[in-house]
Design an enzyme around this catalytic site. Structure first.
Site, mmCIF file in Angstrom:
data_model
loop_
_atom_site.group_PDB
_atom_site.id
_atom_site.type_symbol
_atom_site.label_atom_id
_atom_site.label_comp_id
_atom_site.label_asym_id
_atom_site.label_seq_id
_atom_site.Cartn_x
_atom_site.Cartn_y
_atom_site.Cartn_z
ATOM 1 C CE1 TYR A 23 -12.102 4.151 8.380
ATOM 2 C CE2 TYR A 23 -13.687 3.558 6.412
ATOM 3 C CZ TYR A 23 -12.902 4.026 7.639
ATOM 4 O OH TYR A 23 -15.001 4.511 7.662
ATOM 5 C CG HIS A 101 -13.596 7.538 15.192
ATOM 6 N ND1 HIS A 101 -14.094 6.478 15.272
ATOM 7 C CD2 HIS A 101 -13.856 8.382 16.259
ATOM 8 C CE1 HIS A 101 -15.778 6.028 16.803
ATOM 9 N NE2 HIS A 101 -14.964 7.660 17.357
#
Length: 148
Positions: A23, A101
């Site tokens: 991430y 996302h």
């Protein structure tokens, strides 16, 4: 209707520290500050909301219906793959939305390949890191301004 609601689901409050190899190091506060700045530059109001609780996200979506929200941007986190209720809330308010996302969910575990939301989303962005939020915001701003 030049208002955007930016929703972030479970565990996104840990951005910057949670699995940075997946991430990145950008925090949710960084993303929210950038969204506010870019929205203001485009003459659009952006409100950010994050919750680790499915019901709180659904309640916020329901409230958007009467608050002049023209678009929703949502990163539903793990609820992407599990929540029919979140899908029903988005379908029920009939506010167009973009699903975002950070990681490319299709390069990850098999269970992440299915989204309950994608089939009713106007668009889906995945794998662009936190840059996907900016891409979605620009798309939404273009749509809102074209409709004005």
């Amino acid at each position: 209707m030049n208002k955007i609601l930016i929703l972030n689901g479970p565990n996104l409050n840990l951005l910057g520290t949670r699995e940075p190899q997946v991430y990145g190091h950008t925090t949710l506060a960084d993303v929210e500050a950038l969204m506010a700045k870019l929205a203001a530059e485009r003459g659009v109001e952006a409100e950010c909301f994050q919750s680790n609780h499915e019901g709180a996200l659904i309640d916020r979506i329901h409230a958007a219906r009467t608050q002049g929200i023209g678009y929703i941007m949502i990163n539903p986190g793990g609820l992407t793959h599990t929540s029919v209720a979140l899908r029903d809330a988005l379908a029920g308010v009939a506010i167009p939305f973009i699903e975002v996302h950070i990681s490319n969910v299709h390069k990850r575990e098999e269970f992440r390949h299915h989204s309950y939301l994608s089939g009713i989303a106007e668009a889906v962005l995945c794998g662009f890191g936190t840059g996907g939020y900016s891409m979605a915001l620009n798309y939404i701003c273009d749509k809102l301004q074209a409709e004005a």
